[in-house]
Design a protein around this motif. Structure first.
Motif, PDB file in Angstrom:
ATOM      1  N   SER A  27       0.857  -1.197   0.000  1.00  0.00           N
ATOM      2  CA  SER A  27       0.000   0.000   0.000  1.00  0.00           C
ATOM      3  C   SER A  27       0.885   1.237   0.000  1.00  0.00           C
ATOM      4  O   SER A  27       2.098   1.154   0.256  1.00  0.00           O
ATOM      5  CB  SER A  27      -0.907   0.019   1.237  1.00  0.00           C
ATOM      6  OG  SER A  27      -0.126   0.190   2.415  1.00  0.00           O
ATOM      7  N   VAL A  28       0.278   2.371  -0.269  1.00  0.00           N
ATOM      8  CA  VAL A  28       1.007   3.635  -0.228  1.00  0.00           C
ATOM      9  C   VAL A  28       1.514   3.894   1.195  1.00  0.00           C
ATOM     10  O   VAL A  28       2.660   4.321   1.392  1.00  0.00           O
ATOM     11  CB  VAL A  28       0.100   4.795  -0.703  1.00  0.00           C
ATOM     12  CG1 VAL A  28       0.857   6.119  -0.648  1.00  0.00           C
ATOM     13  CG2 VAL A  28      -0.429   4.531  -2.115  1.00  0.00           C
TER      14      VAL A  28
ATOM     15  N   GLY B 130      -6.396  -4.953  -0.988  1.00  0.00           N
ATOM     16  CA  GLY B 130      -5.462  -4.059  -1.670  1.00  0.00           C
ATOM     17  C   GLY B 130      -5.876  -3.756  -3.083  1.00  0.00           C
ATOM     18  O   GLY B 130      -6.906  -4.225  -3.567  1.00  0.00           O
ATOM     19  N   ALA B 131      -5.048  -2.955  -3.741  1.00  0.00           N
ATOM     20  CA  ALA B 131      -5.302  -2.526  -5.119  1.00  0.00           C
ATOM     21  C   ALA B 131      -4.393  -3.281  -6.075  1.00  0.00           C
ATOM     22  O   ALA B 131      -3.349  -3.800  -5.686  1.00  0.00           O
ATOM     23  CB  ALA B 131      -5.036  -1.031  -5.255  1.00  0.00           C
ATOM     24  N   GLY B 132      -4.790  -3.308  -7.330  1.00  0.00           N
ATOM     25  CA  GLY B 132      -3.909  -3.786  -8.382  1.00  0.00           C
ATOM     26  C   GLY B 132      -2.852  -2.744  -8.697  1.00  0.00           C
ATOM     27  O   GLY B 132      -2.929  -1.587  -8.263  1.00  0.00           O
ATOM     28  N   ILE B 133      -1.863  -3.136  -9.482  1.00  0.00           N
ATOM     29  CA  ILE B 133      -0.747  -2.226  -9.733  1.00  0.00           C
ATOM     30  C   ILE B 133      -1.138  -1.016 -10.569  1.00  0.00           C
ATOM     31  O   ILE B 133      -0.463   0.006 -10.528  1.00  0.00           O
ATOM     32  CB  ILE B 133       0.461  -2.943 -10.385  1.00  0.00           C
ATOM     33  CG1 ILE B 133       0.106  -3.541 -11.745  1.00  0.00           C
ATOM     34  CG2 ILE B 133       1.023  -3.994  -9.461  1.00  0.00           C
ATOM     35  CD1 ILE B 133       1.327  -4.068 -12.506  1.00  0.00           C
ATOM     36  N   THR B 134      -2.226  -1.101 -11.336  1.00  0.00           N
ATOM     37  CA  THR B 134      -2.603   0.010 -12.227  1.00  0.00           C
ATOM     38  C   THR B 134      -2.736   1.325 -11.468  1.00  0.00           C
ATOM     39  O   THR B 134      -2.282   2.365 -11.930  1.00  0.00           O
ATOM     40  CB  THR B 134      -3.921  -0.314 -12.950  1.00  0.00           C
ATOM     41  OG1 THR B 134      -3.791  -1.575 -13.610  1.00  0.00           O
ATOM     42  CG2 THR B 134      -4.262   0.755 -13.969  1.00  0.00           C
ATOM     43  N   SER B 135      -3.344   1.271 -10.315  1.00  0.00           N
ATOM     44  CA  SER B 135      -3.435   2.489  -9.502  1.00  0.00           C
ATOM     45  C   SER B 135      -2.349   2.536  -8.427  1.00  0.00           C
ATOM     46  O   SER B 135      -1.857   3.612  -8.089  1.00  0.00           O
ATOM     47  CB  SER B 135      -4.814   2.589  -8.841  1.00  0.00           C
ATOM     48  OG  SER B 135      -5.082   1.459  -8.041  1.00  0.00           O
TER      49      SER B 135
ATOM     50  N   PRO C  15       1.488   4.018  -9.620  1.00  0.00           N
ATOM     51  CA  PRO C  15       1.651   5.477  -9.797  1.00  0.00           C
ATOM     52  C   PRO C  15       1.442   6.254  -8.502  1.00  0.00           C
ATOM     53  O   PRO C  15       2.208   7.185  -8.211  1.00  0.00           O
ATOM     54  CB  PRO C  15       0.572   5.844 -10.831  1.00  0.00           C
ATOM     55  CG  PRO C  15       0.191   4.578 -11.493  1.00  0.00           C
ATOM     56  CD  PRO C  15       0.447   3.469 -10.521  1.00  0.00           C
ATOM     57  N   GLU C  16       0.433   5.881  -7.722  1.00  0.00           N
ATOM     58  CA  GLU C  16       0.187   6.639  -6.495  1.00  0.00           C
ATOM     59  C   GLU C  16       1.343   6.467  -5.515  1.00  0.00           C
ATOM     60  O   GLU C  16       1.753   7.425  -4.844  1.00  0.00           O
ATOM     61  CB  GLU C  16      -1.145   6.226  -5.838  1.00  0.00           C
ATOM     62  CG  GLU C  16      -1.491   7.160  -4.679  1.00  0.00           C
ATOM     63  CD  GLU C  16      -2.752   6.785  -3.917  1.00  0.00           C
ATOM     64  OE1 GLU C  16      -3.490   5.879  -4.358  1.00  0.00           O
ATOM     65  OE2 GLU C  16      -2.987   7.392  -2.850  1.00  0.00           O
TER      66      GLU C  16
ATOM     67  N   ASP D  55       4.332   8.560  -6.718  1.00  0.00           N
ATOM     68  CA  ASP D  55       4.102   9.990  -6.470  1.00  0.00           C
ATOM     69  C   ASP D  55       4.303  10.329  -4.992  1.00  0.00           C
ATOM     70  O   ASP D  55       4.950  11.329  -4.660  1.00  0.00           O
ATOM     71  CB  ASP D  55       2.679  10.386  -6.883  1.00  0.00           C
ATOM     72  CG  ASP D  55       2.509  10.429  -8.393  1.00  0.00           C
ATOM     73  OD1 ASP D  55       3.517  10.288  -9.115  1.00  0.00           O
ATOM     74  OD2 ASP D  55       1.362  10.593  -8.846  1.00  0.00           O
TER      75      ASP D  55
ATOM     76  N   ALA E  56       3.457  -2.870 -19.276  1.00  0.00           N
ATOM     77  CA  ALA E  56       2.479  -2.032 -18.568  1.00  0.00           C
ATOM     78  C   ALA E  56       3.075  -1.494 -17.274  1.00  0.00           C
ATOM     79  O   ALA E  56       2.936  -0.312 -16.937  1.00  0.00           O
ATOM     80  CB  ALA E  56       1.205  -2.830 -18.281  1.00  0.00           C
TER      81      ALA E  56
ATOM     82  N   CYS F 211       5.296   1.370 -17.865  1.00  0.00           N
ATOM     83  CA  CYS F 211       4.540   2.604 -18.137  1.00  0.00           C
ATOM     84  C   CYS F 211       3.981   3.199 -16.841  1.00  0.00           C
ATOM     85  O   CYS F 211       3.847   4.423 -16.712  1.00  0.00           O
ATOM     86  CB  CYS F 211       3.385   2.326 -19.097  1.00  0.00           C
ATOM     87  SG  CYS F 211       3.926   2.086 -20.796  1.00  0.00           S
ATOM     88  N   LEU F 212       3.652   2.350 -15.902  1.00  0.00           N
ATOM     89  CA  LEU F 212       3.132   2.841 -14.621  1.00  0.00           C
ATOM     90  C   LEU F 212       4.216   3.540 -13.812  1.00  0.00           C
ATOM     91  O   LEU F 212       3.917   4.236 -12.846  1.00  0.00           O
ATOM     92  CB  LEU F 212       2.528   1.679 -13.822  1.00  0.00           C
ATOM     93  CG  LEU F 212       1.274   1.050 -14.453  1.00  0.00           C
ATOM     94  CD1 LEU F 212       0.908  -0.249 -13.737  1.00  0.00           C
ATOM     95  CD2 LEU F 212       0.104   2.020 -14.443  1.00  0.00           C
TER      96      LEU F 212
ATOM     97  N   ALA G  96       7.327   1.821 -12.843  1.00  0.00           N
ATOM     98  CA  ALA G  96       8.292   0.895 -12.246  1.00  0.00           C
ATOM     99  C   ALA G  96       9.525   0.805 -13.141  1.00  0.00           C
ATOM    100  O   ALA G  96       9.442   0.992 -14.354  1.00  0.00           O
ATOM    101  CB  ALA G  96       7.668  -0.488 -12.076  1.00  0.00           C
TER     102      ALA G  96
END
Lengths: 357, 357
Positions: free
Chosen positions: A139-140, A170-175, A178-179, A182, A213, A216-217, A219
């Motif tokens: 997680s962030v 948790g979330a998938g890597i798509t979000s 990047p978060e 950042d 992918a 691009c995110l 990594a």
């Protein structure tokens, strides 16, 4: 800090492909094969270091014959530890031997966050800073915590599509990627004591498209676990491997749960984690209200049946794997997997041209 | 079939950015603004078409003034329907009026799969094949079923990171998109009656990096929902929008559940779906065993409190949103969002060069 992730590990090629330190499965032969192919293989020591010295000895033997240059004298592989359980002092005693110093250690799942600090400082001291610190986060919040406590060289950012253990929610890597990038970048900019780590993506990546992918995110490298379950060099029961090859549509056929750990007797994980595996009769019976005792009895019978325990509608043996399981279709050498994922990632990046969209 | 996805919608630019047909939120103003920016906006009719004619009238008014060329006389927007509930005959009566024919309809969540066939055939007949059929799917199995039953023009492949309704259990797009494309492509190759659809990715994409990633996974276009919650043109309570702007780390702060639907009285969804929203006191109380009656009473009190019902630790009002919620930080025009995502996706694709890895 090196100017690029692959520059840190001079035998590796762009983009960096790593193999997850899967406990019991990612042993010396698998880890070494990934590194020989220009990736970074991790031995999955888990929480038990009783075989660590012998695994490192075996890896060193394979890698020496392959004659890989590391230029700092480290072993060109990594080792992954579950730090809620692995004994720090004993681990350091192994890692500090000059012939054992790994290029990286991968730390996951502290029982309390300060373990990240203790392990990082311990490994850096024991190896004279030769070993790079990889910390896996889900997680962030965990990413920021790890950076503040330990200034890792690499953050492995694991999305919930990953097989085996990860955050229960948790979330998938798509979000997530990047978060996380950042938030960590913002923190490091505002803190002179926090160098920006590299980011490695994990979770749902089985082949070149997923790897492209992830790049691009944001990594700089990727980590694959499920795909390497079908590597020749994986230490895995044939029933388990066949179950991986058969499965498809992993979003519906795998599930993250703690029931598989319970049945296996792996009960020491801290709260908040679960393991993703193929949804089988053990899980369905658990959901249907079968008592643990009855479910465990059926599970133990399946264990006794060997590879058959992974077969058919009543399969009960644990098949930890991620949602990318449907993209794993053939057994290949770890070297071929590593090369294919790397080559195809580069091909995808160069071919996604606007004219085709 | 057109040679590219954007060629089908001549006012659109590469790569195609679409706005999800969010029920109650994506109305004429939002949908039209997305299309004016060179994307494809969808009105979210949901299961209720009582305002469809007036929304189409309003959209037509805005779009006519913007003078967008569609070259086939269709309205340069789409309309999304929840086909478990929307009335087919009445819907077709609206869509067949020459001034109402949309560029696309988006079909989701059949109560039985044959509804996909009935709706597709109905819309194609009513609009003389002018309206393209988009079908939203959440798994490889559903994708194959949709292709076999309806030969859609576009498959919207939705990963579990998406906000609002989706499969209760599923994969993120990292594994779901490539596996779905492979399976559908293989099916279409082996069946002369099945033209290959275009693929649009949805779920967790909030900005350019996610959009670029989706294109690497093989999608030809992307769909955003959560990001457009913070569009000036969205029909959304300020409390809801503020909650979206405040939230971060969506993997831990959002959850997919059916409890929000239950509290809102939206109980007609078929089995197997759940809505992802910000994890709030309603969810926590539900998990803690608070009875539905007590939870509903607290929810109704929150409704009566208006925008305050979205505030603080005891927020109870539903905030449907995806795991990408932490990447949504400012209110912008839908036009600016659409342009920014498109431009940044192209920038990411061209800048992920091997030299930086």
């Amino acid at each position: 800090m090196a100017s690029s992730l692959t520059a840190t590990y001079p035998w590796t090629k762009v983009p960096l492909i790593s193999c997850a330190p899967m406990r019991l499965i990612a042993n010396a032969t698998l880890a070494a094969a990934v590194s020989i192919a220009g990736g970074l293989g991790f031995i999955g020591a888990g929480s038990d270091i009783s075989t660590l010295s012998s695994e490192l000895f075996q890896a060193r033997d394979i890698l020496t014959k392959a004659n890989i240059s590391t230029n700092t004298g480290v072993l060109p592989i990594g080792v992954g530890f579950l730090i809620w359980g692995a004994p720090l002092a004993d681990t350091l005693a192994v890692l500090r031997k000059p012939e054992n110093i790994p290029a990286a250690v991968w730390l996951f799942a502290p029982r309390n966050p300060n373990q990240l600090k203790d392990w990082t400082e311990g490994v850096r001291e024991a190896t004279s800073n030769k070993t790079k610190i990889w910390i896996q986060v889900t997680s962030v919040r965990e990413a920021l915590e790890a950076v503040k406590l330990a200034s890792p060289d690499v953050l492995v950012v694991q999305g919930t599509d990953a097989g085996g253990h990860g955050a229960a929610q948790g979330a998938g890597i798509t979000s997530l990627i990047p978060e996380t990038i950042d938030a960590v970048t913002e923190h490091c900019k505002s803190s002179s004591s926090a160098p920006l780590p590299f980011f490695v993506a994990a979770g749902g990546i089985s082949e070149g498209r997923g790897a492209a992918a992830a790049l691009c995110l944001g990594a700089q490298g990727v980590c694959l676990g499920t795909r390497y379950l079908a590597a020749n060099e994986a230490t895995i029961a044939s029933g388990y491997r066949d179950a991986v090859l058969r499965a498809s549509d992993g979003g519906t056929t795998t599930i993250r749960s703690s029931v598989y750990d319970q049945l296996r007797g792996t009960t020491e994980w801290p709260a908040g984690y679960g393991g993703r595996g193929v949804l089988n009769a053990s899980y369905r019976d658990h959901e249907a209200g079968v008592t643990f005792e009855d479910n465990k009895k059926l599970y133990d019978e399946a264990v006794a049946s060997g590879d058959k325990g992974w077969e058919g509608d009543r399969a009960r043996l644990t098949t930890y794997a991620g949602t990318g399981i449907g993209l794993v279709k053939t057994i290949m050498s770890a070297e071929a997997i590593t090369q294919e994922v790397r080559d195809n990632a580069l091909k995808v990046l160069s071919s996604v041209s606007v004219s085709k969209l």
